[in-house]
Write a protein that holds these residues in place. Structure first.
Motif, PDB file in Angstrom:
ATOM      1  N   ASP A  23     -23.383  37.173 -34.881  1.00 35.40           N
ATOM      2  CA  ASP A  23     -24.144  36.213 -35.682  1.00 35.40           C
ATOM      3  C   ASP A  23     -25.285  36.927 -36.414  1.00 35.40           C
ATOM      4  OD1 ASP A  23     -24.728  33.691 -36.684  1.00 35.40           O
ATOM      5  OD2 ASP A  23     -26.103  33.196 -35.027  1.00 35.40           O
ATOM      6  N   ALA A  24     -26.021  37.738 -35.677  1.00 34.51           N
ATOM      7  CA  ALA A  24     -27.161  38.457 -36.276  1.00 34.51           C
ATOM      8  C   ALA A  24     -26.689  39.489 -37.301  1.00 34.51           C
ATOM      9  CB  ALA A  24     -27.964  39.150 -35.170  1.00 34.51           C
ATOM     10  N   ILE A  25     -25.544  40.087 -37.041  1.00 32.01           N
ATOM     11  CA  ILE A  25     -25.012  41.095 -37.977  1.00 32.01           C
ATOM     12  C   ILE A  25     -24.591  40.431 -39.288  1.00 32.01           C
ATOM     13  CG2 ILE A  25     -22.997  42.587 -38.368  1.00 32.01           C
ATOM     14  CD1 ILE A  25     -23.241  43.384 -35.356  1.00 32.01           C
ATOM     15  N   LEU A  26     -23.991  39.247 -39.171  1.00 32.81           N
ATOM     16  CA  LEU A  26     -23.491  38.572 -40.374  1.00 32.81           C
ATOM     17  C   LEU A  26     -24.629  37.966 -41.203  1.00 32.81           C
ATOM     18  CD1 LEU A  26     -20.317  36.695 -38.997  1.00 32.81           C
ATOM     19  CD2 LEU A  26     -20.428  38.902 -40.176  1.00 32.81           C
ATOM     20  N   ALA A  27     -25.699  37.522 -40.516  1.00 32.01           N
ATOM     21  CA  ALA A  27     -26.755  36.740 -41.183  1.00 32.01           C
ATOM     22  C   ALA A  27     -27.220  37.332 -42.523  1.00 32.01           C
ATOM     23  CB  ALA A  27     -27.925  36.524 -40.229  1.00 32.01           C
ATOM     24  N   PRO A  28     -27.623  38.619 -42.574  1.00 29.96           N
ATOM     25  CA  PRO A  28     -28.117  39.134 -43.868  1.00 29.96           C
ATOM     26  C   PRO A  28     -27.015  39.304 -44.915  1.00 29.96           C
ATOM     27  CG  PRO A  28     -28.142  40.851 -42.170  1.00 29.96           C
ATOM     28  CD  PRO A  28     -27.722  39.595 -41.488  1.00 29.96           C
ATOM     29  N   ASN A  29     -25.766  39.145 -44.504  1.00 34.85           N
ATOM     30  CA  ASN A  29     -24.659  39.316 -45.444  1.00 34.85           C
ATOM     31  C   ASN A  29     -24.107  37.985 -45.952  1.00 34.85           C
ATOM     32  OD1 ASN A  29     -24.179  42.325 -45.371  1.00 34.85           O
ATOM     33  ND2 ASN A  29     -24.237  41.812 -43.197  1.00 34.85           N
ATOM     34  N   ARG A  30     -24.758  36.910 -45.560  1.00 36.49           N
ATOM     35  CA  ARG A  30     -24.331  35.596 -46.050  1.00 36.49           C
ATOM     36  C   ARG A  30     -24.975  35.366 -47.411  1.00 36.49           C
ATOM     37  NH1 ARG A  30     -21.863  32.357 -42.403  1.00 36.49           N
ATOM     38  NH2 ARG A  30     -21.822  33.069 -40.247  1.00 36.49           N
ATOM     39  N   LYS A  31     -24.154  34.947 -48.388  1.00 37.62           N
ATOM     40  CA  LYS A  31     -24.654  34.772 -49.754  1.00 37.62           C
ATOM     41  C   LYS A  31     -24.801  33.287 -50.040  1.00 37.62           C
ATOM     42  CE  LYS A  31     -23.195  39.158 -51.364  1.00 37.62           C
ATOM     43  NZ  LYS A  31     -22.309  39.543 -50.228  1.00 37.62           N
ATOM     44  N   ASN A  32     -26.035  32.823 -50.211  1.00 39.26           N
ATOM     45  CA  ASN A  32     -26.320  31.397 -50.428  1.00 39.26           C
ATOM     46  C   ASN A  32     -25.581  30.572 -49.369  1.00 39.26           C
ATOM     47  OD1 ASN A  32     -27.849  32.154 -52.684  1.00 39.26           O
ATOM     48  ND2 ASN A  32     -25.961  32.289 -53.875  1.00 39.26           N
ATOM     49  N   GLN A  33     -24.815  29.601 -49.818  1.00 40.26           N
ATOM     50  CA  GLN A  33     -24.107  28.759 -48.839  1.00 40.26           C
ATOM     51  C   GLN A  33     -22.644  29.195 -48.666  1.00 40.26           C
ATOM     52  OE1 GLN A  33     -25.813  26.327 -47.058  1.00 40.26           O
ATOM     53  NE2 GLN A  33     -27.512  27.295 -48.120  1.00 40.26           N
ATOM     54  N   ALA A  34     -22.273  30.311 -49.279  1.00 46.87           N
ATOM     55  CA  ALA A  34     -20.849  30.695 -49.251  1.00 46.87           C
ATOM     56  C   ALA A  34     -20.413  31.055 -47.828  1.00 46.87           C
ATOM     57  CB  ALA A  34     -20.604  31.867 -50.196  1.00 46.87           C
ATOM     58  N   LEU A  49     -12.414  33.153 -26.504  1.00 45.05           N
ATOM     59  CA  LEU A  49     -13.077  33.927 -27.561  1.00 45.05           C
ATOM     60  C   LEU A  49     -13.467  33.051 -28.760  1.00 45.05           C
ATOM     61  CD1 LEU A  49     -13.884  36.751 -28.737  1.00 45.05           C
ATOM     62  CD2 LEU A  49     -11.589  36.868 -29.708  1.00 45.05           C
ATOM     63  N   ILE A  50     -12.643  32.032 -29.029  1.00 46.73           N
ATOM     64  CA  ILE A  50     -12.854  31.225 -30.231  1.00 46.73           C
ATOM     65  C   ILE A  50     -14.224  30.525 -30.207  1.00 46.73           C
ATOM     66  CG2 ILE A  50     -11.902  29.289 -31.598  1.00 46.73           C
ATOM     67  CD1 ILE A  50     -10.319  32.058 -31.518  1.00 46.73           C
ATOM     68  N   SER A  51     -14.623  30.065 -29.008  1.00 41.87           N
ATOM     69  CA  SER A  51     -15.908  29.356 -28.933  1.00 41.87           C
ATOM     70  C   SER A  51     -17.084  30.314 -29.111  1.00 41.87           C
ATOM     71  CB  SER A  51     -16.013  28.627 -27.591  1.00 41.87           C
ATOM     72  OG  SER A  51     -15.948  29.597 -26.559  1.00 41.87           O
ATOM     73  N   LYS A  52     -16.824  31.606 -29.055  1.00 42.17           N
ATOM     74  CA  LYS A  52     -17.916  32.581 -29.238  1.00 42.17           C
ATOM     75  C   LYS A  52     -18.058  33.043 -30.687  1.00 42.17           C
ATOM     76  CE  LYS A  52     -17.310  34.432 -24.592  1.00 42.17           C
ATOM     77  NZ  LYS A  52     -16.473  35.455 -23.977  1.00 42.17           N
ATOM     78  N   ILE A  53     -17.165  32.591 -31.551  1.00 42.68           N
ATOM     79  CA  ILE A  53     -17.264  32.990 -32.964  1.00 42.68           C
ATOM     80  C   ILE A  53     -18.434  32.227 -33.595  1.00 42.68           C
ATOM     81  CG2 ILE A  53     -16.083  32.919 -35.203  1.00 42.68           C
ATOM     82  CD1 ILE A  53     -13.449  33.366 -33.726  1.00 42.68           C
ATOM     83  N   PRO A  54     -19.383  32.942 -34.194  1.00 38.24           N
ATOM     84  CA  PRO A  54     -20.613  32.301 -34.673  1.00 38.24           C
ATOM     85  C   PRO A  54     -20.429  31.570 -36.006  1.00 38.24           C
ATOM     86  CG  PRO A  54     -20.711  34.658 -35.110  1.00 38.24           C
ATOM     87  CD  PRO A  54     -19.409  34.413 -34.410  1.00 38.24           C
ATOM     88  N   LEU A  55     -19.862  30.365 -35.945  1.00 38.85           N
ATOM     89  CA  LEU A  55     -19.627  29.592 -37.166  1.00 38.85           C
ATOM     90  C   LEU A  55     -20.927  28.991 -37.683  1.00 38.85           C
ATOM     91  CD1 LEU A  55     -16.363  27.676 -36.147  1.00 38.85           C
ATOM     92  CD2 LEU A  55     -16.559  29.734 -37.568  1.00 38.85           C
ATOM     93  N   ARG A  56     -21.139  29.090 -38.976  1.00 39.27           N
ATOM     94  CA  ARG A  56     -22.297  28.484 -39.657  1.00 39.27           C
ATOM     95  C   ARG A  56     -21.787  27.721 -40.865  1.00 39.27           C
ATOM     96  NH1 ARG A  56     -27.209  29.257 -36.957  1.00 39.27           N
ATOM     97  NH2 ARG A  56     -26.681  30.873 -35.446  1.00 39.27           N
ATOM     98  N   GLY A  57     -22.443  26.616 -41.201  1.00 36.53           N
ATOM     99  CA  GLY A  57     -22.122  25.881 -42.439  1.00 36.53           C
ATOM    100  C   GLY A  57     -20.632  25.668 -42.622  1.00 36.53           C
ATOM    101  N   GLU A  58     -20.130  26.130 -43.776  1.00 38.98           N
ATOM    102  CA  GLU A  58     -18.725  25.906 -44.157  1.00 38.98           C
ATOM    103  C   GLU A  58     -17.765  26.967 -43.609  1.00 38.98           C
ATOM    104  OE1 GLU A  58     -17.619  23.282 -46.659  1.00 38.98           O
ATOM    105  OE2 GLU A  58     -19.397  22.645 -45.551  1.00 38.98           O
ATOM    106  N   ASP A  59     -18.246  27.821 -42.731  1.00 45.08           N
ATOM    107  CA  ASP A  59     -17.390  28.898 -42.198  1.00 45.08           C
ATOM    108  C   ASP A  59     -16.060  28.342 -41.692  1.00 45.08           C
ATOM    109  OD1 ASP A  59     -19.490  30.568 -42.616  1.00 45.08           O
ATOM    110  OD2 ASP A  59     -19.760  31.157 -40.513  1.00 45.08           O
ATOM    111  N   GLY A  87     -13.652  28.805 -53.549  1.00 45.86           N
ATOM    112  CA  GLY A  87     -14.156  29.563 -54.694  1.00 45.86           C
ATOM    113  C   GLY A  87     -14.659  30.901 -54.198  1.00 45.86           C
ATOM    114  N   THR A  88     -15.966  31.012 -54.044  1.00 43.14           N
ATOM    115  CA  THR A  88     -16.478  32.293 -53.532  1.00 43.14           C
ATOM    116  C   THR A  88     -16.797  32.190 -52.042  1.00 43.14           C
ATOM    117  OG1 THR A  88     -18.664  31.609 -54.194  1.00 43.14           O
ATOM    118  CG2 THR A  88     -17.507  33.108 -55.686  1.00 43.14           C
ATOM    119  N   ILE A  89     -16.730  33.321 -51.394  1.00 46.18           N
ATOM    120  CA  ILE A  89     -17.066  33.385 -49.970  1.00 46.18           C
ATOM    121  C   ILE A  89     -18.038  34.539 -49.727  1.00 46.18           C
ATOM    122  CG2 ILE A  89     -14.885  32.364 -49.201  1.00 46.18           C
ATOM    123  CD1 ILE A  89     -13.913  35.210 -48.508  1.00 46.18           C
ATOM    124  N   SER A  90     -18.676  34.517 -48.567  1.00 46.77           N
ATOM    125  CA  SER A  90     -19.596  35.612 -48.229  1.00 46.77           C
ATOM    126  C   SER A  90     -18.848  36.831 -47.717  1.00 46.77           C
ATOM    127  CB  SER A  90     -20.587  35.167 -47.146  1.00 46.77           C
ATOM    128  OG  SER A  90     -21.526  34.271 -47.674  1.00 46.77           O
TER     129      SER A  90
END
Ligand code: NAD
Ligand code: ZN
Length: 357
Positions: A23-34, A49-59, A87-90
């Motif tokens: 989650d912390a690794i991905l955070a700075p690589n998220r672009k706006n709401q993508a 494992l699935i419940s440990k995937i750090p889903l945010r917003g529209e992930d 459309g676009t993704i992070s």
């Protein structure tokens, strides 16, 4: 003399349990709401494992079918579905064995490059970087986590999208994720690493860079596959680093006979990479006497079945197809047998080898 200017993975995190940092690794690589798109090996559907995937917003999590090795049309369909929905993704996060990781690399590239992934099978054909991509192995051995390729079967060929844009931006090496791998699968994929080491260390392209990584990877393979202790967490820890180092070794040299022959099997019969390499390795003592003897020792020590007789009953045309695919892997043969490899590996000789498999 032109020396390879090796593009490597940008960030590496290694350690038992390090997946929780995702989650912390991905955070700075998220672009706006993508959103981030997680391409997860279908084995993990319904697993903890699935419940440990750090889903945010529209992930979104997309389970990928890896029953067969990745195909260009599978990559194109995944990329199109993601474009249509978001459309676009992070970025794209691939979680699984070599197949899921290769799919993630290829989908990332196809988010930004026009046409079909089949247009980019080859060397340095990819024009622009893909979206941010992360690789998280759940099997150890292929080295796909560090390589500059993503191996795809297309309408005309089985060949990777080899480019400087292909390596992951980030890899997360958490050996805990490999603990449920069945013994046979773990062995076949682990032997991919062992065979990378033998082919690199016995090849004519060898140099001190490849040797340094290859020797370490080989030592780790021996520790895990010839140990008298039962399989343990430490075995998983070691094999994950063996895969990394084995991948680094071939990145600066090349693979050899087992891979060149196994590509033909996989193209014609759909034989998967790990087991295909093992099937071939069983019969190539002429090229790697010590490596094949040790491989057989590992097979016996781990009580593994290596399929045999898979080429029985094939037609001349089918043998020819395999021979053509295999002899097309020129750098592999040159690494294995030297510049005059065509004199050594004739079509007749290769046919005789295929007939033994
Ligand atoms: P794989 O990814 O094909 O997976 C094999 C099987 O193991 C699948 O059924 C999968 O669902 C299952 N699996 C994965 N993780 C598991 C786990 N932790 N527990 C239980 N089951 C699990 O196998 P692989 O050997 O890792 O990868 C082979 C693929 O990698 C091939 O497609 C090959 O072409 C590719 N490859 C790529 C490179 C590269 O540099 N890009 C190098 C070598 C191989
Ligand atoms: Zn391999």
């Amino acid at each position: 003399m032109q020396f390879r200017n090796l593009k490597m993975v940008d960030y590496v995190v290694y350690g038992r349990g390090c997946f929780h940092q995702l989650d912390a690794i991905l955070a700075p690589n998220r672009k706006n709401q993508a959103p981030m798109i997680f391409l997860v090996d279908h084995f993990f559907e319904g697993k903890p494992l699935i419940s440990k995937i750090p889903l945010r917003g529209e992930d979104k999590i997309i389970f990928v079918d890896v029953t067969h090795e990745p195909k260009t049309k599978q990559v194109d369909a995944l990329a199109q579905d993601i474009k249509d929905e978001f459309g676009t993704i992070s970025g794209v996060v691939g979680i699984g064995g070599g197949s899921a990781m290769d799919l993630a690399k290829a989908v990332s590239l196809m988010m930004n490059n026009p046409g079909s992934s089949a247009d980019y099978q080859g060397w340095d054909l990819v024009k622009v970087p893909g979206v941010y991509k992360v690789g998280i192995p759940t099997l150890s051995g292929t080295g796909a986590e560090v390589s500059r390729t993503t191996v795809l079967t297309g309408p005309e060929r089985k060949l990777g999208m080899n480019s400087d844009f292909t390596p992951f931006d980030q890899i997360v090496l958490d050996p805990e994720l490999t603990k449920d791998a069945p013994a046979n699968q773990r062995f076949y994929t682990g032997m991919d690493c062992y065979i990378h080491c033998i082919e690199s260390l016995e090849g004519t392209f060898l140099n001190e860079f490849s040797k340094s990584f290859g020797e370490k990877a080989l030592e780790l393979c021996r520790e895990v596959f010839l140990s008298n202790e039962p399989w343990s967490d430490t075995s998983d820890d070691k094999l994950m680093m063996a895969s990394y180092a084995g991948g680094m070794s071939i990145a600066y040299s090349q693979v050899g006979v087992a891979h060149a022959v196994s590509y033909g099997l996989s193209y014609l019969l759909g034989t998967k990479h790990g087991v295909g390499n093992c099937i071939v390795m069983n019969h190539i003592e002429e090229y790697y006497p010590a490596g094949v003897a040790e491989f057989k020792k590992m097979v016996a020590h781990n009580n593994i079945d290596i399929p045999a007789g898979i080429c029985k009953g094939l037609t001349d045309a089918q043998f020819d197809t395999m021979i053509n695919v295999s002899l097309g892997m020129k750098p592999l043969w040159e690494n294995a047998l030297g510049k005059d490899w065509q004199q050594i590996m004739t079509r007749e000789k290769l046919r005789a080898l295929y007939e033994k498999l």
